[in-house]
Write a protein that holds these residues in place. Structure first.
Motif, PDB file in Angstrom:
ATOM      1  N   MET A  16       0.660  -0.873   0.029  1.00  0.00           N
ATOM      2  CA  MET A  16      -0.182   0.479   0.038  1.00  0.00           C
ATOM      3  C   MET A  16       0.866   0.869  -0.186  1.00  0.00           C
ATOM      4  O   MET A  16       0.547   2.317  -1.032  1.00  0.00           O
ATOM      5  CB  MET A  16      -1.258   0.245   1.648  1.00  0.00           C
ATOM      6  N   SER A  17       2.090   1.150   0.782  1.00  0.00           N
ATOM      7  CA  SER A  17       2.452   2.650   0.680  1.00  0.00           C
ATOM      8  C   SER A  17       3.553   3.071  -0.395  1.00  0.00           C
ATOM      9  O   SER A  17       4.025   4.008  -0.712  1.00  0.00           O
ATOM     10  CB  SER A  17       3.752   1.860   2.111  1.00  0.00           C
ATOM     11  N   ALA A  18       3.141   1.416  -1.625  1.00  0.00           N
ATOM     12  CA  ALA A  18       4.328   2.135  -2.709  1.00  0.00           C
ATOM     13  C   ALA A  18       3.136   3.180  -3.845  1.00  0.00           C
ATOM     14  O   ALA A  18       4.057   3.877  -4.122  1.00  0.00           O
ATOM     15  CB  ALA A  18       4.111   0.867  -2.989  1.00  0.00           C
ATOM     16  N   ALA A  19       2.743   3.560  -3.280  1.00  0.00           N
ATOM     17  CA  ALA A  19       1.111   4.463  -3.619  1.00  0.00           C
ATOM     18  C   ALA A  19       1.842   5.977  -3.532  1.00  0.00           C
ATOM     19  O   ALA A  19       1.641   6.934  -4.157  1.00  0.00           O
ATOM     20  CB  ALA A  19       0.148   4.066  -3.748  1.00  0.00           C
ATOM     21  N   GLY A  20       2.665   6.289  -2.205  1.00  0.00           N
ATOM     22  CA  GLY A  20       3.028   7.396  -1.926  1.00  0.00           C
ATOM     23  C   GLY A  20       2.957   7.173   0.032  1.00  0.00           C
ATOM     24  O   GLY A  20       2.628   6.133   0.284  1.00  0.00           O
ATOM     25  N   GLU A  21       3.357   8.461  -0.130  1.00  0.00           N
ATOM     26  CA  GLU A  21       3.056   9.061   1.427  1.00  0.00           C
ATOM     27  C   GLU A  21       1.635   8.256   1.877  1.00  0.00           C
ATOM     28  O   GLU A  21       0.407   9.033   1.600  1.00  0.00           O
ATOM     29  CB  GLU A  21       3.578  10.289   1.762  1.00  0.00           C
ATOM     30  N   LEU A  22       2.083   7.533   3.363  1.00  0.00           N
ATOM     31  CA  LEU A  22       0.568   7.312   3.621  1.00  0.00           C
ATOM     32  C   LEU A  22       0.609   8.335   5.713  1.00  0.00           C
ATOM     33  O   LEU A  22       1.501   8.315   5.845  1.00  0.00           O
ATOM     34  CB  LEU A  22       0.262   6.206   3.402  1.00  0.00           C
ATOM     35  N   ARG A  23      -0.381   8.489   6.146  1.00  0.00           N
ATOM     36  CA  ARG A  23      -0.732   8.881   7.472  1.00  0.00           C
ATOM     37  C   ARG A  23      -0.842   7.021   7.500  1.00  0.00           C
ATOM     38  O   ARG A  23      -1.972   6.592   6.779  1.00  0.00           O
ATOM     39  CB  ARG A  23      -1.949   9.776   7.552  1.00  0.00           C
ATOM     40  N   VAL A  24      -0.698   7.345   9.259  1.00  0.00           N
ATOM     41  CA  VAL A  24      -0.682   5.662   9.487  1.00  0.00           C
ATOM     42  C   VAL A  24      -2.544   6.082  10.078  1.00  0.00           C
ATOM     43  O   VAL A  24      -3.052   4.152   9.547  1.00  0.00           O
ATOM     44  CB  VAL A  24      -0.189   5.630  10.680  1.00  0.00           C
ATOM     45  N   GLY A  25      -3.429   6.378  10.378  1.00  0.00           N
ATOM     46  CA  GLY A  25      -4.486   6.403  10.277  1.00  0.00           C
ATOM     47  C   GLY A  25      -5.280   6.018   8.426  1.00  0.00           C
ATOM     48  O   GLY A  25      -6.236   5.116   9.293  1.00  0.00           O
ATOM     49  N   ASP A  26      -5.192   6.678   8.073  1.00  0.00           N
ATOM     50  CA  ASP A  26      -5.099   6.607   6.304  1.00  0.00           C
ATOM     51  C   ASP A  26      -5.286   4.784   6.392  1.00  0.00           C
ATOM     52  O   ASP A  26      -5.721   3.956   5.562  1.00  0.00           O
ATOM     53  CB  ASP A  26      -4.825   7.566   5.517  1.00  0.00           C
ATOM     54  N   ALA A  27      -4.091   4.250   6.485  1.00  0.00           N
ATOM     55  CA  ALA A  27      -3.910   2.888   6.330  1.00  0.00           C
ATOM     56  C   ALA A  27      -4.316   1.861   6.883  1.00  0.00           C
ATOM     57  O   ALA A  27      -4.720   0.548   6.604  1.00  0.00           O
ATOM     58  CB  ALA A  27      -2.552   2.900   6.146  1.00  0.00           C
ATOM     59  N   VAL A  28      -4.646   2.052   7.952  1.00  0.00           N
ATOM     60  CA  VAL A  28      -5.470   0.888   8.758  1.00  0.00           C
ATOM     61  C   VAL A  28      -6.694   1.590   8.526  1.00  0.00           C
ATOM     62  O   VAL A  28      -7.125   0.157   8.061  1.00  0.00           O
ATOM     63  CB  VAL A  28      -5.168   2.008  10.820  1.00  0.00           C
ATOM     64  N   GLU A  29      -7.602   2.286   7.971  1.00  0.00           N
ATOM     65  CA  GLU A  29      -8.527   2.185   7.467  1.00  0.00           C
ATOM     66  C   GLU A  29      -8.778   1.397   6.132  1.00  0.00           C
ATOM     67  O   GLU A  29      -9.670   0.976   5.796  1.00  0.00           O
ATOM     68  CB  GLU A  29      -9.387   3.387   6.858  1.00  0.00           C
ATOM     69  N   ARG A  30      -7.884   1.866   5.090  1.00  0.00           N
ATOM     70  CA  ARG A  30      -7.931   1.642   4.058  1.00  0.00           C
ATOM     71  C   ARG A  30      -7.459  -0.315   4.503  1.00  0.00           C
ATOM     72  O   ARG A  30      -7.903  -0.547   3.236  1.00  0.00           O
ATOM     73  CB  ARG A  30      -6.983   2.209   3.263  1.00  0.00           C
ATOM     74  N   LEU A  31      -6.719  -0.898   4.557  1.00  0.00           N
ATOM     75  CA  LEU A  31      -6.324  -2.533   5.302  1.00  0.00           C
ATOM     76  C   LEU A  31      -7.412  -2.273   5.557  1.00  0.00           C
ATOM     77  O   LEU A  31      -8.099  -3.829   5.389  1.00  0.00           O
ATOM     78  CB  LEU A  31      -5.260  -2.242   6.068  1.00  0.00           C
ATOM     79  N   ALA A  32      -8.618  -2.084   6.445  1.00  0.00           N
ATOM     80  CA  ALA A  32      -9.474  -2.572   6.813  1.00  0.00           C
ATOM     81  C   ALA A  32     -10.823  -2.404   5.922  1.00  0.00           C
ATOM     82  O   ALA A  32     -11.365  -4.366   6.043  1.00  0.00           O
ATOM     83  CB  ALA A  32     -10.006  -1.983   7.381  1.00  0.00           C
ATOM     84  N   GLU A  33     -10.837  -1.801   5.272  1.00  0.00           N
ATOM     85  CA  GLU A  33     -11.948  -1.913   3.133  1.00  0.00           C
ATOM     86  C   GLU A  33     -11.062  -3.118   2.540  1.00  0.00           C
ATOM     87  O   GLU A  33     -12.006  -3.973   2.256  1.00  0.00           O
ATOM     88  CB  GLU A  33     -12.178  -0.778   2.612  1.00  0.00           C
ATOM     89  N   GLN A  34      -9.418  -2.970   2.660  1.00  0.00           N
ATOM     90  CA  GLN A  34      -8.795  -4.520   1.830  1.00  0.00           C
ATOM     91  C   GLN A  34      -8.972  -5.669   2.280  1.00  0.00           C
ATOM     92  O   GLN A  34      -9.508  -6.516   1.480  1.00  0.00           O
ATOM     93  CB  GLN A  34      -7.944  -3.943   1.147  1.00  0.00           C
ATOM     94  N   LEU A  35      -9.280  -6.465   3.360  1.00  0.00           N
ATOM     95  CA  LEU A  35      -9.552  -7.457   3.825  1.00  0.00           C
ATOM     96  C   LEU A  35     -10.658  -7.440   4.297  1.00  0.00           C
ATOM     97  O   LEU A  35     -11.270  -8.569   5.027  1.00  0.00           O
ATOM     98  CB  LEU A  35      -8.596  -7.196   5.900  1.00  0.00           C
ATOM     99  N   HIS A  36     -11.760  -6.427   4.256  1.00  0.00           N
ATOM    100  CA  HIS A  36     -13.501  -6.486   4.020  1.00  0.00           C
ATOM    101  C   HIS A  36     -13.580  -6.939   6.374  1.00  0.00           C
ATOM    102  O   HIS A  36     -14.169  -7.723   6.387  1.00  0.00           O
ATOM    103  CB  HIS A  36     -14.167  -8.060   3.488  1.00  0.00           C
TER     104      HIS A  36
END
Length: 306
Positions: A16-36
């Motif tokens: 996920m980080s390969a797309a660019g700088e990430l905020r930790v909170g955003d990473a948590v939310e996006r991974l939760a969506e990705q993992l359903h």
């Protein structure tokens, strides 16, 4: 599905980080969506009730990837992939876990620091976050506590090295005040108010009345930039010029063996504090960190049953 363990989250976090700088909170939310993850799985809390279980595991996945040099912190609460991390993503690994990260020297050094710390406390060393089932619960808790502090200490040092010289000045002032030196923050600030040569030099009272003083030299150096014996001899000369009997030399890097030998045999008392020791003092005196949770370990009160 159950909340994935932190090692299972390492590869998704890195990709996920390969797309660019990430905020930790955003990473948590996006991974939760990705993992359903279900709403209950997303909101499941740690026993402390202060952080979600999933958020905590994403944080530790990011931390271990950072220790291996695959990620790097950019600003508060943000991180990005490194060139090494991009190379790992390009290799399409099936899984990234502690065993995979062990190929990187930085990660092995991180594990060794944790092992050395637990050994000093009389606890059998174990790999980070991995202890055998032969350890008692007390031993497991001590190992885990040491691992958390080792990671915290490295994070503190990284922040200090990345900050400006003025920040290092304030850090030294706050640490010495927390340790009981100096009178007030204003007095200590005036004593250590000169910056230069990527560090600070000054004098601070050893006691509140100013009956004795300590001359301080601090060097904010990058990791691997060791302080040599010449710097110690120069500092000794400074002590002579100020008619001082004792000195404190603080660095964010390390001291060479010759520097330590020089300090030991000089006629004035010179205390050396390297980066690792500085981080431990910051943790001990709550400078740059705070207590997040207190665990109460209880045992049977034998007197009650007599």
């Amino acid at each position: 599905m159950a909340v994935p363990d932190y090692q299972s989250l390492m590869l998704p976090v890195l990709v996920m980080s390969a797309a660019g700088e990430l905020r930790v909170g955003d990473a948590v939310e996006r991974l939760a969506e990705q993992l359903h993850l279900s709403p209950d799985e997303r909101t499941q809390l740690l026993p402390s009730g202060k952080q979600t279980l999933f958020g905590n595991r994403v944080h530790w996945a990011k931390t271990y990837l950072t220790k291996a040099g695959l990620l790097e912190s950019t600003r508060r609460g943000h991180f990005r992939i490194t060139e090494r991390g991009r190379q790992v993503v390009a290799s399409h690994p099936a899984r990234i876990d502690n065993e995979y990260l062990n190929q990187f020297a930085e990660f092995r050094q991180f594990k060794e620091r944790s092992a050395e710390g637990t050994a000093q406390e009389g606890v059998h060393p174990a790999a980070p976050a991995l202890v055998s089932h032969t350890e008692t619960p007390d031993e497991i808790m001590r190992v885990a506590h040491r691992q958390v502090e080792t990671s915290l200490g490295q994070d503190l040092l990284d922040r200090v090295r990345a900050g400006p010289p003025a920040f290092f000045e304030r850090l030294i002032v706050n640490l010495l005040l927390s340790m009981g030196y100096g009178g007030s923050a204003a007095e200590a600030g005036r004593a250590l108010g000169r910056s230069g040569d990527d560090g600070v030099d000054g004098v601070i009272d050893q006691d509140a009345l100013g009956l004795d003083r300590v001359y301080i030299q601090a060097k904010r150096y990058a990791e691997g930039n060791s302080i040599g014996a010449g710097a110690i001899r120069d500092f000794f000369g400074s002590l002579d010029r100020h008619k001082a009997t004792k000195g404190l030399f603080v660095t964010t890097s390390t001291f060479s063996s010759s520097a330590r030998e020089t300090a030991e045999f000089l006629s004035k008392r010179i205390v050396l504090i390297d980066g690792e020791h500085l981080a431990k003092l910051m943790i001990r005196y709550n400078v740059g960190c705070r207590v997040e949770e207190v665990l109460h370990i209880k045992k049977v009160d034998e007197d009650f049953f007599e």
